[in-house]
Design a protein around this motif. Structure first.
Motif, PDB file in Angstrom:
ATOM      1  N   UNK A  21       0.844  -1.201   0.000  1.00  0.00           N
ATOM      2  CA  UNK A  21       0.000   0.000   0.000  1.00  0.00           C
ATOM      3  C   UNK A  21       0.880   1.252   0.000  1.00  0.00           C
ATOM      4  N   UNK A  22       1.935   1.238   0.818  1.00  0.00           N
ATOM      5  CA  UNK A  22       2.842   2.378   0.896  1.00  0.00           C
ATOM      6  C   UNK A  22       3.520   2.636  -0.444  1.00  0.00           C
ATOM      7  N   UNK A  23       3.927   1.565  -1.119  1.00  0.00           N
ATOM      8  CA  UNK A  23       4.581   1.730  -2.415  1.00  0.00           C
ATOM      9  C   UNK A  23       3.620   2.313  -3.454  1.00  0.00           C
ATOM     10  N   UNK A  24       2.353   1.888  -3.419  1.00  0.00           N
ATOM     11  CA  UNK A  24       1.353   2.468  -4.326  1.00  0.00           C
ATOM     12  C   UNK A  24       1.226   3.968  -4.090  1.00  0.00           C
ATOM     13  N   UNK A  25       1.070   4.347  -2.829  1.00  0.00           N
ATOM     14  CA  UNK A  25       0.881   5.764  -2.506  1.00  0.00           C
ATOM     15  C   UNK A  25       2.107   6.589  -2.891  1.00  0.00           C
ATOM     16  N   UNK A  26       3.289   6.076  -2.618  1.00  0.00           N
ATOM     17  CA  UNK A  26       4.516   6.797  -2.951  1.00  0.00           C
ATOM     18  C   UNK A  26       4.655   6.964  -4.464  1.00  0.00           C
ATOM     19  N   UNK A  27       4.300   5.911  -5.229  1.00  0.00           N
ATOM     20  CA  UNK A  27       4.374   6.010  -6.685  1.00  0.00           C
ATOM     21  C   UNK A  27       3.374   7.026  -7.227  1.00  0.00           C
ATOM     22  N   UNK A  28       2.178   7.052  -6.644  1.00  0.00           N
ATOM     23  CA  UNK A  28       1.171   8.032  -7.078  1.00  0.00           C
ATOM     24  C   UNK A  28       1.641   9.455  -6.804  1.00  0.00           C
ATOM     25  N   UNK A  29       2.274   9.655  -5.649  1.00  0.00           N
ATOM     26  CA  UNK A  29       2.786  10.989  -5.324  1.00  0.00           C
ATOM     27  C   UNK A  29       3.867  11.406  -6.320  1.00  0.00           C
TER      28      UNK A  29
END
Length: 395
Positions: free
Chosen positions: A104-112
Motif C-alpha cells: 500500500x505504501x509503495x502504491x501511494x509513494x508512486x502516485x505521489x
C-alpha cells in the motif's frame, strides 16, 4: 516525495487487526494522503468500522488494489513491538509491514511521484478491508455495490521479487458433522459407531487425495515448474511441485465425544483444502461424502482456481517493468494461497499480484519488509502507470 518506508511505518503503527476488522483509521490516513495530492476518493463502510476507499472520477483501464487489515499479533517474541513500525537494519518491522501495508505504501509513494511530475493518475485506487477473513466487507462488498468496473488490476500483495503471481489454487472449506451410535466404551468397536473414528477414517481418505495428480493445460507446465522451484527456495521445502499440482489439506479444528467411556455420538471437523487447476471441486466433495456415510456438511465455502492468461499483454507489461527495475529476467508464477484476486478474476478483472515483502515472515513474529524492496516496488508501480498513461495518449 514521501519515502515508502515512512508511509509503511506510519501505516503499521495504525492498528487494524482482523478480527475485529475495524479499518477506519488507516483509511483516513490514506484519504488524507490522497487529498494532499488532489486525488478525490470515496469511503464505503459496513458496520463495525470496516471501511474501504476507492478513488473517484472516470473509470480507468488499470487499478491498484491493496488491503489494510492485518492478522492479529501477540506482543511476545518480537524484536520490536509489533505495531511500532520501527525502521532499523534496512527493514520496516511490524505486523502488516509485508502483508500488505508495504505494498500500500509503495502504491501511494508512486502516485505521489507521478502527481509531482505533473501527470494525471491513469489508475483507479482501491484500498479495502477484510481480506484476511474472506473479503465479505471488502472487495466482495465493493463488487456487489457495482463500485468497481472490470479492468487490469495489480494487487500489491507480497511476492517473490522476480515473479508476479498470475493465478492461484482454489479453496474448499467444509464444516462437517459426524453422527455415531453411542454404546458402552468397553465394547467398541464391536458395539456402536464412533463419530470420532468416522472422522478419522475420512481424514485417512483425505490424506490419500494428496497423492492424486490432476490434468492441467500444457501451456502451464513451464509456469508450474518455475513456481515449484520458487516455492522450494522461498520456504526451504522439497517437492515444491506438490503444492500446485495436488490437493493440499488442513484439518484445522476437530472436536467430539461426550465422555471417555461412551462411544462418541457427535464429532465436528473443520477441513480446508487448496484445489489445483484441473480438479473439479464438486467431484472432489462427492468423493469425500462417499467416504463419510455418517457425516453431513453444515457449511461449505468454495472458490474455483483462478488464472490470468499468461500470454496477455498485461502480464508481459508487468514482467517487462519488473525486469527493468530488478535487472534480471522476470517470469510469472502461480500462487499457493488465496487472496482478493479470486473475487476480482471471477468478476472479469485481469489480475496480477506483485509487491514487496518477506514471505517467510507473513503472519509470523518479526514480520518485516526490506526498505530496498519498498523502493523498487515504488519504481515498478510508477513505470507501470507511465505505460498506461502512454497508452491513453496514443489512443
Amino acid at each position: 516525495m514521501r519515502e515508502p518506508q515512512k508511509i509503511c511505518s506510519d501505516l503499521v503503527a495504525i492498528r487494524s487487526e482482523n478480527p475485529p476488522g475495524e479499518t477506519s483509521s488507516p483509511i483516513k490516513y490514506i484519504r488524507d494522503f490522497l487529498d494532499d495530492l488532489g486525488i478525490g476518493s470515496k469511503v464505503f463502510c459496513t458496520p463495525g468500522g470496516r471501511c474501504n476507499l476507492v478513488t473517484t472520477g472516470e473509470p480507468k483501464p488499470f487499478m491498484f488494489c491493496g488491503h489494510v487489515d492485518v492478522v492479529p499479533a501477540l506482543e511476545e517474541g518480537w524484536i520490536y513491538p509489533p505495531f511500532s513500525g520501527t525502521i532499523e537494519g534496512g527493514y520496516v518491522w511490524g505486523r502488516g509491514s509485508s502483508d500488505m501495508k508495504g505494498g500500500v505504501a509503495a502504491i501511494l509513494s508512486a502516485c505521489e511521484a507521478l502527481v509531482e511530475a505533473g501527470k494525471a493518475l491513469p489508475a483507479t485506487l482501491a484500498f479495502v478491508c477484510d481480506e484476511e477473513t474472506g473479503g465479505e466487507n471488502g472487495v466482495r462488498y465493493l463488487l456487489e455495490q457495482d463500485v468497481l468496473a472490470p479492468c487490469d488490476c495489480l494487487i500489491a500483495e507480497p511476492s517473490p521479487a522476480l515473479h508476479p503471481c498470475i493465478g492461484q489454487k482454489g479453496l474448499c472449506r467444509l464444516e462437517l458433522r459426524f453422527t455415531g451410535t453411542p454404546g458402552h466404551g468397553s465394547l467398541y468397536p464391536l458395539v456402536g459407531v464412533s463419530a470420532v473414528m468416522e472422522a478419522m477414517h475420512l481424514l485417512e481418505y483425505i490424506q490419500c487425495l494428496h497423492e492424486q495428480s490432476f490434468p492441467f493445460n500444457d501451456n502451464l507446465r513451464e509456469i508450474i515448474r518455475t513456481s515449484s522451484q520458487v516455492f522450494s527456495e522461498e520456504f526451504k521445502i522439497d517437492k515444491g511441485n506438490e503444492i500446485l499440482e495436488r490437493v493440499t489439506f488442513n484439518p484445522g479444528v476437530i472436536s467430539g465425544g461426550e465422555k471417555v467411556n461412551i462411544v462418541a455420538q457427535n464429532c465436528n471437523l473443520d477441513l480446508e483444502m487448496r484445489i489445483p487447476l484441473g480438479c473439479d471441486i464438486r467431484e472432489l466433495i462427492m468423493g469425500i461424502m462417499e467416504h463419510a456415510p455418517h457425516a453431513s456438511i453444515v457449511k461449505e465455502t468454495l472458490h474455483e482456481p483462478s488464472l490470468t492468461d499468461p500470454s496477455c499483454d498485461f502480464v508481459s507489461l508487468v514482467c517487462r517493468e519488473v525486469e527493468a527495475v530488478q535487472g534480471r529476467p522476470a517470469s510469472p508464477i502461480l500462487q499457493w494461497a488465496a487472496s482478493d484476486a479470486r473475487h476480482l478474476r471471477a468478476a472479469g478483472f485481469r489480475v496480477i499480484e506483485y509487491g514487496p515483502g518477506e514471505l517467510a515472515t507473513l503472519h509470523a513474529t518479526n514480520e518485516r519488509v526490506r526498505v530496498a524492496a519498498l523502493e523498487k516496488a515504488t519504481e515498478i508501480y510508477l513505470r507501470i502507470m507511465r505505460a498506461y498513461s502512454s497508452r491513453s495518449s496514443a489512443s
